[in-house]
Design a protein around this motif. Sequence first.
Motif, mmCIF file in Angstrom:
data_model
loop_
_atom_site.group_PDB
_atom_site.id
_atom_site.type_symbol
_atom_site.label_atom_id
_atom_site.label_comp_id
_atom_site.label_asym_id
_atom_site.label_seq_id
_atom_site.Cartn_x
_atom_site.Cartn_y
_atom_site.Cartn_z
ATOM 1 N N LEU A 150 7.775 -0.639 6.534
ATOM 2 C CA LEU A 150 6.536 -0.872 5.788
ATOM 3 C C LEU A 150 6.838 -1.239 4.339
ATOM 4 O O LEU A 150 6.198 -2.135 3.775
ATOM 5 N N THR A 154 0.544 -2.960 8.522
ATOM 6 C CA THR A 154 0.947 -2.039 9.587
ATOM 7 C C THR A 154 1.029 -2.768 10.921
ATOM 8 O O THR A 154 1.962 -2.556 11.697
ATOM 9 N N LEU A 155 0.069 -3.636 11.189
ATOM 10 C CA LEU A 155 0.069 -4.390 12.434
ATOM 11 C C LEU A 155 1.289 -5.309 12.510
ATOM 12 O O LEU A 155 1.936 -5.408 13.558
ATOM 13 N N TYR A 212 0.047 12.117 7.213
ATOM 14 C CA TYR A 212 -0.217 12.345 8.637
ATOM 15 C C TYR A 212 0.615 13.529 9.100
ATOM 16 O O TYR A 212 1.743 13.724 8.661
ATOM 17 N N SER A 252 -3.944 -6.468 3.522
ATOM 18 C CA SER A 252 -4.462 -5.113 3.732
ATOM 19 C C SER A 252 -3.386 -4.223 4.356
ATOM 20 O O SER A 252 -2.448 -4.696 4.991
ATOM 21 N N LYS A 253 -3.564 -2.916 4.171
ATOM 22 C CA LYS A 253 -2.647 -1.951 4.787
ATOM 23 C C LYS A 253 -2.669 -2.089 6.301
ATOM 24 O O LYS A 253 -1.645 -1.963 6.963
ATOM 25 N N GLU A 254 -3.844 -2.349 6.846
ATOM 26 C CA GLU A 254 -3.973 -2.479 8.287
ATOM 27 C C GLU A 254 -3.184 -3.680 8.796
ATOM 28 O O GLU A 254 -2.482 -3.600 9.798
ATOM 29 N N ARG A 255 -3.291 -4.797 8.096
ATOM 30 C CA ARG A 255 -2.561 -6.013 8.509
ATOM 31 C C ARG A 255 -1.062 -5.798 8.364
ATOM 32 O O ARG A 255 -0.285 -6.188 9.237
ATOM 33 N N GLN A 293 -0.883 7.510 2.797
ATOM 34 C CA GLN A 293 -1.676 8.413 3.613
ATOM 35 C C GLN A 293 -0.769 9.480 4.216
ATOM 36 O O GLN A 293 0.371 9.198 4.578
#
Length: 103
Positions: A43, A60-61, A20, A55-58, A18
Amino acid sequence: MAEPSPPMVSVDAQLLGQHYRVACRPEEQALLREAVALLQKRLAEAGQQATRGVSKERLTLMVAMNLAADLLRAEEARAEQSATLEAVAQRLQALVDMGRGEE
Protein backbone atom coordinates in the motif's frame (compact mmCIF):
# COMPACT_ATOMS: atom_id res chain seq x y z
CA MET A 1 -20.13 -34.05 21.59
CA ALA A 2 -18.26 -31.68 19.32
CA GLU A 3 -14.83 -30.55 20.38
CA PRO A 4 -14.66 -26.97 21.58
CA SER A 5 -13.23 -24.58 19.05
CA PRO A 6 -9.66 -23.49 19.72
CA PRO A 7 -9.19 -20.13 21.43
CA MET A 8 -8.85 -17.20 19.10
CA VAL A 9 -6.30 -14.43 19.28
CA SER A 10 -6.26 -11.12 17.49
CA VAL A 11 -3.79 -9.25 15.35
CA ASP A 12 -3.90 -5.47 15.15
CA ALA A 13 -3.29 -3.84 11.79
CA GLN A 14 -2.88 -0.22 10.80
CA LEU A 15 -3.71 0.20 7.10
CA LEU A 16 -4.11 3.54 5.34
CA GLY A 17 -4.71 5.34 8.60
CA GLN A 18 -7.37 2.91 9.78
CA HIS A 19 -7.05 0.49 12.68
CA TYR A 20 -8.26 -3.08 12.28
CA ARG A 21 -8.32 -6.00 14.69
CA VAL A 22 -8.46 -9.39 13.00
CA ALA A 23 -9.23 -12.61 14.84
CA CYS A 24 -7.30 -15.77 14.01
CA ARG A 25 -6.16 -19.06 15.50
CA PRO A 26 -2.92 -18.87 17.51
CA GLU A 27 -0.99 -20.90 14.94
CA GLU A 28 -1.96 -18.39 12.22
CA GLN A 29 -0.89 -15.30 14.14
CA ALA A 30 2.65 -15.05 12.75
CA LEU A 31 1.44 -15.60 9.18
CA LEU A 32 -1.26 -12.97 9.58
CA ARG A 33 1.29 -10.48 10.91
CA GLU A 34 3.49 -11.16 7.87
CA ALA A 35 0.47 -10.66 5.61
CA VAL A 36 -0.31 -7.34 7.28
CA ALA A 37 3.32 -6.22 6.88
CA LEU A 38 3.27 -7.17 3.19
CA LEU A 39 0.01 -5.33 2.66
CA GLN A 40 1.34 -2.23 4.47
CA LYS A 41 4.44 -2.29 2.27
CA ARG A 42 2.47 -2.72 -0.96
CA LEU A 43 0.00 0.00 0.00
CA ALA A 44 2.87 2.39 0.81
CA GLU A 45 4.56 1.63 -2.52
CA ALA A 46 1.33 2.05 -4.44
CA GLY A 47 0.59 5.28 -2.60
CA GLN A 48 3.95 6.71 -3.64
CA GLN A 49 3.34 5.81 -7.29
CA ALA A 50 -0.30 6.89 -7.42
CA THR A 51 -1.33 10.23 -8.73
CA ARG A 52 -2.97 12.63 -6.34
CA GLY A 53 -6.63 12.18 -5.83
CA VAL A 54 -6.60 8.38 -5.91
CA SER A 55 -9.00 7.18 -3.25
CA LYS A 56 -7.97 4.76 -0.51
CA GLU A 57 -10.51 2.31 -1.86
CA ARG A 58 -9.05 2.42 -5.38
CA LEU A 59 -5.51 2.12 -4.03
CA THR A 60 -6.53 -0.89 -1.91
CA LEU A 61 -8.27 -2.49 -4.87
CA MET A 62 -5.19 -2.06 -7.08
CA VAL A 63 -2.97 -3.66 -4.41
CA ALA A 64 -5.46 -6.50 -3.92
CA MET A 65 -5.53 -7.22 -7.65
CA ASN A 66 -1.73 -7.24 -7.81
CA LEU A 67 -1.51 -9.58 -4.82
CA ALA A 68 -4.12 -11.86 -6.41
CA ALA A 69 -2.09 -11.91 -9.64
CA ASP A 70 1.05 -12.78 -7.62
CA LEU A 71 -0.86 -15.63 -5.98
CA LEU A 72 -2.08 -16.97 -9.32
CA ARG A 73 1.46 -16.87 -10.75
CA ALA A 74 2.79 -18.69 -7.68
CA GLU A 75 0.07 -21.35 -7.94
CA GLU A 76 0.85 -21.82 -11.63
CA ALA A 77 4.57 -22.17 -10.89
CA ARG A 78 3.82 -24.67 -8.12
CA ALA A 79 1.66 -26.73 -10.47
CA GLU A 80 4.42 -26.75 -13.09
CA GLN A 81 6.99 -27.80 -10.49
CA SER A 82 4.67 -30.52 -9.24
CA ALA A 83 4.23 -31.87 -12.77
CA THR A 84 8.01 -31.82 -13.30
CA LEU A 85 8.61 -33.66 -10.03
CA GLU A 86 5.97 -36.24 -10.95
CA ALA A 87 7.64 -36.82 -14.34
CA VAL A 88 11.04 -37.22 -12.64
CA ALA A 89 9.55 -39.64 -10.10
CA GLN A 90 8.00 -41.71 -12.88
CA ARG A 91 11.30 -41.78 -14.80
CA LEU A 92 13.21 -42.81 -11.69
CA GLN A 93 10.68 -45.55 -10.98
CA ALA A 94 11.03 -46.78 -14.57
CA LEU A 95 14.82 -46.90 -14.13
CA VAL A 96 14.46 -48.82 -10.86
CA ASP A 97 12.06 -51.24 -12.54
CA MET A 98 14.49 -51.72 -15.43
CA GLY A 99 17.28 -52.45 -12.96
CA ARG A 100 15.11 -55.13 -11.40
CA GLY A 101 14.29 -56.58 -14.79
CA GLU A 102 10.62 -55.60 -14.50
CA GLU A 103 10.48 -53.36 -17.56
